[in-house]
Design a protein around this motif. Structure first.
Motif, short mmCIF file in Angstrom:
data_model
loop_
_atom_site.label_atom_id
_atom_site.label_comp_id
_atom_site.label_asym_id
_atom_site.label_seq_id
_atom_site.Cartn_x
_atom_site.Cartn_y
_atom_site.Cartn_z
N LYS A 102 4.20 1.21 14.96
CA LYS A 102 4.70 2.58 14.89
C LYS A 102 5.67 2.75 13.74
CE LYS A 102 3.91 3.39 19.80
NZ LYS A 102 4.45 3.88 21.09
N ASP A 103 5.28 3.64 12.81
CA ASP A 103 6.12 4.06 11.68
C ASP A 103 6.46 2.91 10.75
OD1 ASP A 103 6.14 6.73 12.54
OD2 ASP A 103 7.80 6.35 13.90
N ALA A 104 5.45 2.14 10.39
CA ALA A 104 5.65 1.02 9.46
C ALA A 104 4.55 1.02 8.41
CB ALA A 104 5.67 -0.31 10.21
N TYR A 105 4.83 0.36 7.28
CA TYR A 105 3.82 0.05 6.28
C TYR A 105 3.14 -1.24 6.71
CZ TYR A 105 6.23 3.43 3.28
OH TYR A 105 6.79 4.57 2.76
N ILE A 106 1.84 -1.35 6.48
CA ILE A 106 1.14 -2.57 6.86
C ILE A 106 0.18 -3.00 5.74
CG2 ILE A 106 -0.67 -1.29 8.11
CD1 ILE A 106 -0.70 -3.70 10.11
N THR A 107 0.20 -4.29 5.45
CA THR A 107 -0.65 -4.89 4.43
C THR A 107 -1.42 -6.04 5.05
OG1 THR A 107 0.95 -4.33 2.70
CG2 THR A 107 -0.73 -5.96 2.16
N LEU A 108 -2.74 -6.05 4.90
CA LEU A 108 -3.59 -7.12 5.42
C LEU A 108 -4.30 -7.80 4.27
CD1 LEU A 108 -3.70 -4.55 7.55
CD2 LEU A 108 -5.38 -6.00 8.70
N ASP A 109 -4.23 -9.14 4.21
CA ASP A 109 -5.07 -9.83 3.25
C ASP A 109 -6.48 -9.94 3.82
OD1 ASP A 109 -5.13 -11.98 5.02
OD2 ASP A 109 -3.95 -13.32 3.76
N ARG A 110 -7.40 -10.50 3.05
CA ARG A 110 -8.81 -10.50 3.45
C ARG A 110 -9.10 -11.34 4.68
NH1 ARG A 110 -11.36 -6.10 1.74
NH2 ARG A 110 -11.03 -5.71 -0.49
N GLN A 111 -8.20 -12.24 5.04
CA GLN A 111 -8.41 -13.11 6.19
C GLN A 111 -7.71 -12.59 7.45
OE1 GLN A 111 -7.51 -14.58 3.00
NE2 GLN A 111 -9.74 -14.59 2.78
#
Length: 247
Positions: free
Chosen positions: A185-194
């Motif tokens: 909730k109300d955050a930035y999120i970054t996912l790598d390919r794995q």
């Protein structure tokens, strides 16, 4: 009553504990890292009535292959009568953490959290929660841009929500070879390919970087509202809904 204490140092203070047991049987924390303090725990066991560690101001702490059983939080982080530029940095490498409250509670403070191959379990169902510090001596931001909260989960599965309720700073979540199951909730999120994110409750995020939509899922009845580089509405594999809005 507290445990190992490194509090408000006028110069840098270093504390290291190896193969130790830290126990508090009544109300108490396991360790306290305050201004200019650096705590390191290697192969230790924490059994605490409250939190394993309190961190405040400009401070660091490292836990390596540590097992912690906490009556409340694993981490309580705050900043009082200091500078809005101060940052606490917590690194947890390996080990197991069990707690009744959120794994980390952050009160109006800039924090770097890094969990690497850690087994996390919380009865509260919340991994990280940020709130406004109720302490009248809390460090004021006064309109300045601050570093914010940056949390990384690497090479692990993490279950629990991440809730950001501090309007004075942003929270960013990074998944590196990790799977997160929980609402964000109300955050930035970054996912790598794995990495994968399975939202178990309604979520509001800003998605950073490139993303394969197959990396995000949610069960039926759950909606993810996300700011992204494109707009669109998608039904996810689990039946949930992803609504993208271009920034």
């Amino acid at each position: 009553m507290g445990g190992p204490l490194t509090d408000a140092a006028s110069e840098a203070v270093y504390l290291e504990a190896n193969n130790c047991k830290i126990i508090t049987t009544k109300s108490g924390y396991g360790a306290y890292a305050d201004i200019l303090c650096h705590d390191v725990f290697n192969n230790c066991e924490f059994d605490t009535a409250c939190m394993a560690i309190i961190m405040a101001g400009q401070s660091t702490a490292e836990f390596r292959n540590t097992k912690a059983n906490c009556g409340t939080y694993f981490l309580l982080s705050h900043c009082v009568t200091g500078s809005h530029t101060e940052v606490s940095t917590l690194t947890v490498d390996g080990g197991e953490i069990t707690c009744k409250s959120p794994v980390a509670i952050i009160k109006s403070h800039n924090v770097v959290l890094r969990f690497d191959d850690v087994k996390l379990k919380t009865e509260s169902g919340i991994l990280i929660k940020s709130i406004v510090n109720e302490d009248p001596n809390a460090t004021p931001v006064e309109g300045n841009t601050v570093y914010g909260i940056h949390a990384t989960f690497k090479d692990m599965d993490a279950t629990g929500d991440i809730i950001h309720e501090d309007p004075e700073r942003t929270m960013a979540v990074y998944l590196e070879g990790a799977t997160l199951k929980g609402a964000v909730k109300d955050a930035y999120i970054t996912l790598d390919r794995q990495s994968r994110w399975i939202a178990t409750g309604d979520s509001t995020v800003t998605i950073m970087g490139d993303l394969d939509l197959a990396q995000i899922d949610a069960p039926s009845g759950v909606t993810i509202n996300a700011v992204a580089t494109e707009s669109g509405t998608y039904t996810l594999a689990g039946g949930g809904t992803l609504i993208l809005k271009a920034s």
